[in-house]
Design a protein around this motif. Structure first.
Motif, PDB file in Angstrom:
ATOM      1  N   ARG A  40     -27.744  22.535 -23.238  1.00 15.92           N
ATOM      2  CA  ARG A  40     -26.653  21.491 -23.598  1.00 15.92           C
ATOM      3  C   ARG A  40     -26.818  21.314 -25.105  1.00 15.92           C
ATOM      4  O   ARG A  40     -28.096  21.136 -25.441  1.00 15.92           O
ATOM      5  N   ASP A  41     -25.583  21.157 -25.710  1.00 18.75           N
ATOM      6  CA  ASP A  41     -25.699  20.614 -27.057  1.00 18.75           C
ATOM      7  C   ASP A  41     -25.904  18.968 -27.074  1.00 18.75           C
ATOM      8  O   ASP A  41     -25.456  18.135 -26.435  1.00 18.75           O
ATOM      9  N   PRO A  79     -25.233  11.645 -23.787  1.00 20.00           N
ATOM     10  CA  PRO A  79     -24.961  10.139 -24.183  1.00 20.00           C
ATOM     11  C   PRO A  79     -26.329   9.376 -24.586  1.00 20.00           C
ATOM     12  O   PRO A  79     -27.421   9.802 -24.009  1.00 20.00           O
ATOM     13  N   GLY A  80     -26.305   8.732 -25.837  1.00 17.10           N
ATOM     14  CA  GLY A  80     -27.428   8.046 -26.337  1.00 17.10           C
ATOM     15  C   GLY A  80     -28.205   8.944 -27.141  1.00 17.10           C
ATOM     16  O   GLY A  80     -29.054   8.393 -27.801  1.00 17.10           O
TER      17      GLY A  80
END
Length: 204
Positions: free
Chosen positions: A171-172, A177-178
């Protein structure tokens, strides 16, 4: 494959790091040969290999710290993993995530035991996998690294042969989120029980 030595960048600077690099590289090759003879090695052996590799890379690129954290409930000598799955991902994080970035670079490897699974997270604060892939398209790299596709193919073979549930997710950090900084989080999931590592052909 083991990391490829690149002595030229070191020799332009202080000869001491070059000497240390040349001392440590044969040990890494020896460990790689020993591990390659076994389908699975202990988590402790994986960690020792990663530590040796990262310290060697720090001789070439001393501007990034690293951490390897292991949950207290994990028995490092009992849990077994396929060799040379984690190191190529860490190598990619350094060469394609951290090196293109200026200042404040780090890589953090975590091992967590959860619901009968061993979770390995490789996190860096580099440029992120999306930007890294764009750079590969637009420029020519001289460094050879194991491609993500090769790792995924090896995982598929392990899953089929040993009937395990090993998975890889990349994951980039800008997609999470956050999370406000850049970089990449790689999550590898392995079975945490040795009895699951029996080849399918031996179960018939």
């Amino acid at each position: 494959n083991p990391p490829t030595p690149d002595i030229y960048p070191l020799s332009l600077h202080d000869p001491l790091p070059t000497s240390r690099y040349l001392t440590r590289f044969p040990r890494l090759i020896r460990l790689n040969l020993e591990h390659s003879k076994q389908p699975f090695i202990s988590l402790q052996q994986n960690i020792e290999y990663l530590d040796s590799y990262l310290k060697m890379e720090q001789l070439r690129f001393p501007d990034f710290p690293f951490r390897i954290d292991v949950s207290r409930d994990i028995d490092r000598n009992e849990i077994r993993l396929a060799p040379m799955l984690i190191q190529p991902l860490v190598e990619n994080a350094i060469w394609h995530g951290l090196l293109p970035k200026d200042n404040d670079k780090w890589v953090h490897i975590r091992f967590i035991h959860e619901s009968g699974q061993l979770i390995c997270e490789i996190e860096d604060n580099g440029i992120g996998i999306r930007q890294s892939l764009n750079n590969k398209i637009n420029t020519q790299h001289t460094h050879r690294s194991v491609g993500i596709n090769n790792i995924q193919e090896r995982i598929a073979v392990l899953n089929e042969k040993y009937r395990i549930r090993c998975s890889l997710v990349i994951r980039d950090k800008t997609d999470i989120p956050g999370v406000t900084d850049t970089g990449t989080i790689i999550t590898l999931v392995f079975p945490a029980h040795e009895e699951e590592l029996t080849p399918q052909t031996l179960r018939s």
